[in-house]
Every structure is written in structure tokens, then in C-alpha cells.
Design a protein around this motif. Structure first.
Motif, mmCIF file in Angstrom:
data_model
loop_
_atom_site.group_PDB
_atom_site.id
_atom_site.type_symbol
_atom_site.label_atom_id
_atom_site.label_comp_id
_atom_site.label_asym_id
_atom_site.label_seq_id
_atom_site.Cartn_x
_atom_site.Cartn_y
_atom_site.Cartn_z
ATOM 1 N N VAL A 119 0.849 -1.179 0.000
ATOM 2 C CA VAL A 119 0.000 0.000 0.000
ATOM 3 C C VAL A 119 0.889 1.235 0.000
ATOM 4 C CG1 VAL A 119 -0.237 -0.212 2.523
ATOM 5 C CG2 VAL A 119 -1.789 1.284 1.246
ATOM 6 N N LEU A 120 0.598 2.169 -0.901
ATOM 7 C CA LEU A 120 1.392 3.389 -1.043
ATOM 8 C C LEU A 120 0.688 4.589 -0.423
ATOM 9 C CD1 LEU A 120 2.269 1.330 -3.307
ATOM 10 C CD2 LEU A 120 2.958 3.307 -4.639
ATOM 11 N N TYR A 121 -0.642 4.630 -0.628
ATOM 12 C CA TYR A 121 -1.473 5.674 -0.035
ATOM 13 C C TYR A 121 -2.662 4.999 0.642
ATOM 14 C CZ TYR A 121 0.751 9.889 -1.909
ATOM 15 O OH TYR A 121 1.625 10.916 -2.168
ATOM 16 N N SER A 122 -3.049 5.518 1.804
ATOM 17 C CA SER A 122 -4.207 5.016 2.540
ATOM 18 C C SER A 122 -4.916 6.204 3.165
ATOM 19 C CB SER A 122 -3.767 4.031 3.628
ATOM 20 O OG SER A 122 -4.877 3.598 4.389
ATOM 21 N N GLY A 123 -6.238 6.300 2.927
ATOM 22 C CA GLY A 123 -6.977 7.444 3.432
ATOM 23 C C GLY A 123 -6.470 8.751 2.874
ATOM 24 N N GLY A 124 -5.895 8.705 1.684
ATOM 25 C CA GLY A 124 -5.347 9.893 1.048
ATOM 26 C C GLY A 124 -3.990 10.318 1.557
ATOM 27 N N GLU A 125 -3.416 9.545 2.488
ATOM 28 C CA GLU A 125 -2.125 9.893 3.079
ATOM 29 C C GLU A 125 -1.019 9.006 2.539
ATOM 30 O OE1 GLU A 125 -1.704 12.468 5.019
ATOM 31 O OE2 GLU A 125 -3.857 12.929 5.083
ATOM 32 N N ASN A 126 0.132 9.602 2.297
ATOM 33 C CA ASN A 126 1.320 8.888 1.832
ATOM 34 C C ASN A 126 1.873 8.016 2.955
ATOM 35 O OD1 ASN A 126 3.893 8.099 1.014
ATOM 36 N ND2 ASN A 126 4.419 10.063 0.118
ATOM 37 N N VAL A 127 1.910 6.689 2.734
ATOM 38 C CA VAL A 127 2.430 5.770 3.756
ATOM 39 C C VAL A 127 3.697 5.060 3.279
ATOM 40 C CG1 VAL A 127 0.164 5.417 4.805
ATOM 41 C CG2 VAL A 127 0.922 3.865 2.987
ATOM 42 N N MET A 128 4.312 5.564 2.203
ATOM 43 C CA MET A 128 5.452 4.866 1.618
ATOM 44 C C MET A 128 6.685 4.878 2.516
ATOM 45 S SD MET A 128 5.174 5.751 -2.478
ATOM 46 C CE MET A 128 4.903 7.524 -2.295
ATOM 47 N N ASP A 129 6.762 5.821 3.456
ATOM 48 C CA ASP A 129 7.913 5.859 4.355
ATOM 49 C C ASP A 129 7.760 4.930 5.556
ATOM 50 O OD1 ASP A 129 9.400 7.623 2.846
ATOM 51 O OD2 ASP A 129 8.589 9.408 3.820
ATOM 52 N N LEU A 130 6.575 4.367 5.740
ATOM 53 C CA LEU A 130 6.422 3.374 6.802
ATOM 54 C C LEU A 130 7.256 2.140 6.476
ATOM 55 C CD1 LEU A 130 2.565 3.333 7.500
ATOM 56 C CD2 LEU A 130 4.359 4.301 8.951
ATOM 57 N N PRO A 131 7.813 1.462 7.501
ATOM 58 C CA PRO A 131 8.511 0.200 7.228
ATOM 59 C C PRO A 131 7.566 -0.806 6.568
ATOM 60 C CG PRO A 131 8.957 0.960 9.451
ATOM 61 C CD PRO A 131 7.866 1.839 8.923
#
Length: 317
Positions: A119-131
Motif C-alpha cells: 500500500v502506497l497511499y491510505s486514506g489519502g495519506e502517503n504511507v510509503m515511508d512506513l517500514p
């Protein structure tokens, strides 16, 4: 909340299989790589090269209803299963269709599945920096699996055993991914590594094609013997260095002939320069297409210890 950007998927490097406490291991799915954009009441499917695939796979047009965190971008593979295993030949057949009625009918007869693994975006938020390990947990929270979308499962640590099990089941290979890695769109990174299950064959060089610039060696046209006749096996355009490509081209020009040395598909005939079928080369490949041509062949070198007559055609797999 960010507007969803158009991205390219993260890519992997190649590796031999290994165990690692710092990695997870999952199936390398034999399909079309795809980023799914889920916004409002719409699903849009983009290939790794940014081509819109949505109309080709109408059965996947409602993925947004199976994800509870739109706007979202999910990374995965579009896969068509036959007898419980991914069939790239069946998928290619779907991908070539243009008639909407045929596409609609086939989507019911041989439906595709979106196998999601990131998943790259969730709820419109960028989550790509999460481990990665956290992104995997997020996937489990936001995706409701069904016949159209399934979450790719994985194991930790035991990459060698997992690879052996995948090979035994006839799967393409395994992906190893670093647990603490971020997602790097459009980049090929050693954070992700692929263990590909390959086969080997010795085949006859029956011709060649020039590079896209019209100069240099683009690919070798390969054949194998079946019932005393050379049959087309595909072409290989990777695996040789620039120096080796130059040496091959120099030798092949001395063997050029006007007549066809084997029957090639119509779309290859115009570009193929035929040669006397005297040289044998070794190639690695994954499997064959529905037509019996090699998939993802890689050149491994000239076999001077073999005669062309010792090179049987690869049977369809």
C-alpha cells in the motif's frame, strides 16, 4: 490530505535464494504488475508503464468497494489462475483482447484476480515511508479479500525452504523484501530481491535482429529440432555484454543467407536476418508461452561442444 499522484511501481534486483531474519518472503506472482487507484466510486488500474488496464479487466472495476481507506493506491499483480496456478498465457490472451463483448464474456469465464502486496497511499495519506512490515499490517486492516482481490501472504526468515516449496508447485519464484524498508516508487532497489526459478536449453541460432537504432545486435532468433525440422523457439536479447554482442554480430554476418532457415511469426519476419544454422547457444528461461516460445530467455554463451542436431525444441510447458 494529498491528491493521489501518478506513480510507477518499485522494482526488484535479482538474487540467489537465501534465509534472513530481516526479510519476508512471498510468491513472485506471474501476472501484470499493477498500481490500483481507488478514489470515491472508481477503480483505475495502471500497468508498470502507466498504461490504463481498467477496461481490459472489468471484473476488477469495483476494488474500491473492498478497501475501507480510499483514496488509496495499492500495489499488486493482476493474475489469471488455471488449475490453481497463475497462467501467464491465459493472462496474455486477456490482455490482447479489444472487443468489449469478448472481454466481458471472458471476464466471467476466466476472471482475473488482483493479488495485492503493498500500500502506497491510505486514506489519502502517503504511507510509503512506513517500514514494510507496518505497511503489510495496514493492508490486512484496510482490504476485505474476496474473489476479486486477495492479499499476498508471506513467511519470515525461511527463504530457502519457501523457495523450494514454490518451485515444487511450479510457481515463477519468490520475492524477498526487507522488513524495515520504505517504498521507493519507480526505483529498482536491493530492498526487494527476486529469486527466479529458471530452466536451461541449448538452441540453434537461426538468425538475428538489429538493435532499435538499426545498429548493433538486438536479439538472436532461436530454433530447435522437432521431427528433423527446425522450429521457432523465440528470440533472446539479454545476457550478452557489448563486447560479446559485437563478436556475435561479426560472426553472424559471415553466415547470412537469403532464404529462411525456419518459419518465424509474421511480425518477426521483416526484422529477421537469417543465417546458416551452425551455432548453438545456451539460454536460461522461465517457462514457455502458449505458442511454445521461451519466456524471459537470457543468453548464457555459445556451446561449441554441441552440434545443432543435438538441440531438440523445447516442449510447451
Amino acid at each position: 490530505m494529498e491528491v493521489l499522484p501518478l506513480l510507477r511501481p518499485m522494482l526488484a534486483t535479482s538474487s540467489k535464494p537465501y534465509n534472513s531474519d530481516g526479510h519476508l518472503f512471498e510468491v513472485k506472482w506471474d501476472g501484470y504488475r499493477c498500481l490500483s487507484y481507488l478514489e470515491g466510486n472508481t477503480t483505475v488500474l495502471y500497468s508498470r508503464n502507466g498504461i490504463d488496464l481498467t477496461a481490459k479487466f472489468p471484473e476488477l472495476a469495483r476494488l474500491h468497494e473492498k478497501v475501507n481507506s480510499a483514496p488509496a493506491i495499492l500495489d499488486g499483480e493482476i493474475v489469471v489462475f488455471e488449475e490453481g496456478k497463475p497462467s501467464f498465457a491465459a493472462l496474455q490472451s486477456r490482455g490482447r483482447m479489444k472487443d468489449l463483448k469478448t472481454i466481458g464474456r471472458t471476464s466471467l469465464e476466466r476472471p482475473a484476480v488482483f493479488v495485492v502486496f503493498d500500500v502506497l497511499y491510505s486514506g489519502g495519506e502517503n504511507v510509503m515511508d512506513l517500514p514494510l512490515v507496518n505497511r503489510k499490517e495496514l493492508l490486512e486492516e484496510i482490504v476485505t479479500g474476496n474473489e476479486e482481490i486477495v492479499i499476498s501472504q508471506f513467511v519470515k526468515k525461511d527463504g530457502l525452504d519457501f523457495y523450494s516449496a514454490c518451485v515444487a508447485q511450479g510457481l515463477e519464484g519468490v520475492m524477498a523484501k526487507k522488513l524495515d524498508s520504505s517504498y521507493l516508487p519507480g526505483r529498482r532497489s536491493p530492498y526487494w530481491q527476486k529469486f527466479r526459478h529458471t530452466r536451461e536449453a541449448d538452441l540453434v541460432i537461426c538468425g538475428y535482429q538489429q538493435g532499435s537504432s538499426g545498429r548493433g545486435l538486438g536479439s538472436l532468433v532461436l530454433g530447435g529440432y522437432r521431427d528433423g525440422m527446425l522450429v521457432y523457439q523465440g528470440k533472446v536479447g539479454t545476457g550478452f555484454s557489448e563486447q560479446e554482442a559485437g563478436a556475435l554480430l561479426e560472426g553472424l554476418r559471415k553466415l547470412e543467407v537469403a532464404e529462411e532457415t525456419l518459419k518465424v511469426p509474421r511480425e518477426e519476419k521483416r526484422r529477421t536476418i537469417f543465417v546458416r544454422p551452425l551455432l548453438v547457444c545456451s539460454v536460461e528461461y522461465l517457462t514457455t508461452t502458449n505458442e511454445g516460445f521461451l519466456r524471459h530467455p537470457v543468453y548464457r554463451g555459445i556451446r561449441r561442444d554441441k552440434t545443432p542436431e543435438e538441440c531438440p525444441a523445447v516442449e510447451r510447458q
